[in-house]
Write an enzyme that holds these catalytic residues in place. Structure first.
Site, PDB file in Angstrom:
ATOM      1  N   ASP A  85       0.860  -1.181   0.000  1.00  0.00           N
ATOM      2  CA  ASP A  85       0.000   0.000   0.000  1.00  0.00           C
ATOM      3  C   ASP A  85       0.894   1.227   0.000  1.00  0.00           C
ATOM      4  O   ASP A  85       1.593   1.501   0.979  1.00  0.00           O
ATOM      5  CB  ASP A  85      -0.924  -0.010   1.219  1.00  0.00           C
ATOM      6  CG  ASP A  85      -1.965   1.095   1.176  1.00  0.00           C
ATOM      7  OD1 ASP A  85      -2.286   1.553   0.051  1.00  0.00           O
ATOM      8  OD2 ASP A  85      -2.448   1.501   2.242  1.00  0.00           O
ATOM      9  N   ASP A 143      -2.138  12.244  -1.791  1.00  0.00           N
ATOM     10  CA  ASP A 143      -2.140  13.700  -1.667  1.00  0.00           C
ATOM     11  C   ASP A 143      -2.348  14.309  -3.058  1.00  0.00           C
ATOM     12  O   ASP A 143      -1.577  14.057  -3.978  1.00  0.00           O
ATOM     13  CB  ASP A 143      -0.809  14.166  -1.083  1.00  0.00           C
ATOM     14  CG  ASP A 143      -0.836  15.616  -0.640  1.00  0.00           C
ATOM     15  OD1 ASP A 143      -1.571  16.412  -1.262  1.00  0.00           O
ATOM     16  OD2 ASP A 143      -0.125  15.961   0.321  1.00  0.00           O
TER      17      ASP A 143
END
Length: 308
Positions: free
Chosen positions: A126, A204
Site C-alpha cells: 500500500d 495527496d
C-alpha cells in the site's frame, strides 16, 4: 439509561446518514447500512459524551464525525488511540514535499526474514498507507496467507503503526518510512515472494498545477509497479478528487499491453458509465474514503490485472 440514550442518539444519526446517502447516491446505501450494522454490534463509543436533553432532542443533533465513523469501521482491531511518547501528535493529512532533499535518498530494503514470519508469501504493498489501519485490517484476515507492506512518507504515522503491529502481535505486516516514488523498485526487487497487489488510495492531490510533479504516481513508478507484479497481480487505485483519479487512470490505461481493467475479467465487479468501480473490492474502506463519503463526496476507483 445513559447507554440506551447514547444508542438511541447514534442510531438516529446513522438513520439520517442512510437517508442522506439514498438521496445523494444510491451506491452509498450499502456503505451506510454496513456502517450501521457495525455500529449496532457496539452499542456506544467508549469516549462518547452524552449531551443533555430528551431523546427526541438528541436525534436532532449532528451525526457522528468521520473519526468516530472510522473508529466504528475498524472497531474489531481495538487499537489504542493515545498520543505515544515516541511519535507525538499525528496528523493524517499533513502535507509534505516529496521533492525536498530529505526525501531524495532511496530507502534500503529491510531484512525480510526479520519483518515477516514467512517472507515467501504473496505480498500486497500500500503506497501512501497513512495510519496503517487499512493494512492492519487486511493482515488480520489473511494472517497465514499473505504479507502486507505499507510505504509512508510521514514518519510519525509509521512509528505509530509500528506500535500497533507490536500491540496486535502480527507477523505478516510491516510499515516503512519511505518515499515510494524513488524507493519502490529498490525495496520490492529484493522481496523473496511474488508481488500480488499494489494499492494507491486517495494520495495527496497537490492541487496546484505547478505541484503536480509532487504527486506520488509518476511514470517511472508506474513502470516499476507493472514490471514487479506477478502474472495475475493487481493494481488498485482510488481518489475522492476526480482529476487525481483521472491522471492515475491515464497512466495505468497506457499499459494496456500488459494490464486489463478488472471488469473485463470479472463481470461481477460493476462499473458506472465512465468505467469507475461502483464499490470498493477490498472489503474495508480507507479512512480518507470514510471521511469523503461522510461529506457526500464521490470515490473514483479502478483496478487492473496483469495478464502478460
Amino acid at each position: 439509561m445513559a447507554s440506551s440514550l447514547c444508542l438511541h442518539l447514534q442510531t438516529c444519526s446513522h438513520l439520517r446518514y442512510i437517508a442522506a446517502a439514498k438521496a445523494a447516491a444510491p451506491s452509498r446505501v450499502a456503505t451506510a447500512n454496513k456502517t450501521l450494522s457495525l455500529f449496532l454490534k457496539r452499542p456506544f463509543l467508549p469516549n462518547f459524551c452524552l449531551p443533555s436533553g430528551s431523546s427526541a432532542d438528541l436525534c436532532e443533533r449532528q451525526p457522528l464525525r468521520s473519526p468516530e465513523l472510522v473508529a466504528l469501521e475498524y472497531a474489531d482491531l481495538n487499537l489504542s488511540h493515545k498520543i505515544f511518547e515516541d511519535s507525538g501528535h499525528v496528523r493524517i493529512r499533513q502535507h509534505v514535499n516529496p521533492l525536498s532533499s530529505s526525501f531524495s535518498v532511496p530507502t534500503p530494503a529491510p531484512n525480510w526474514d526479520e519483518v515477516f514470519k514467512d517472507p515467501t508469501l504473496p505480498l500486497m504493498v500500500d503506497i501512501g498507507c497513512g495510519s496503517g489501519r487499512f493494512l492492519l485490517w487486511l493482515a488480520k484476515r489473511h494472517f497465514d496467507s499473505r504479507n502486507f507492506l505499507g510505504l509512508e512518507i510521514r514518519e510519525k504515522l509509521v512509528k505509530r503503526a509500528d506500535i500497533w503491529v507490536k500491540e496486535l502481535g502480527f507477523s505478516n505486516v510491516h510499515f516503512m518510512f519511505a518515499n515510494a516514488t524513488i524507493s519502490f523498485k529498490q525495496i520490492i526487487s529484493s522481496y523473496p515472494g511474488p508481488l500480488m497487489l499494489v494499492s494507491i488510495l486517495c494520495p495527496d492531490p497537490h492541487f496546484k498545477k505547478r505541484h503536480h510533479k509532487r504527486r506520488v504516481l509518476q511514470k517511472p513508478l508506474v513502470e516499476s509497479i507493472v514490471d514487479s507484479l506477478m502474472p495475475g497481480g493487481q493494481v488498485f487505485i482510488q481518489s475522492d478528487v476526480l482529476q487525481v483519479a483521472v491522471d492515475m487512470r491515464l497512466l495505468f490505461d497506457s499499459k494496456a499491453d500488459v494490464l486489463k481493467h478488472i471488469d473485463k475479467l470479472d463481470q461481477s465487479l460493476l462499473c458506472d458509465e465512465d468505467g469507475w468501480l461502483l464499490n470498493n473490492p477490498m472489503g474495508i474502506r480507507t479512512e480518507r474514503e470514510i471521511h469523503a463519503e461522510s461529506e457526500g463526496a464521490n470515490i473514483y476507483r479502478r483496478m487492473y490485472q496483469k495478464y502478460n
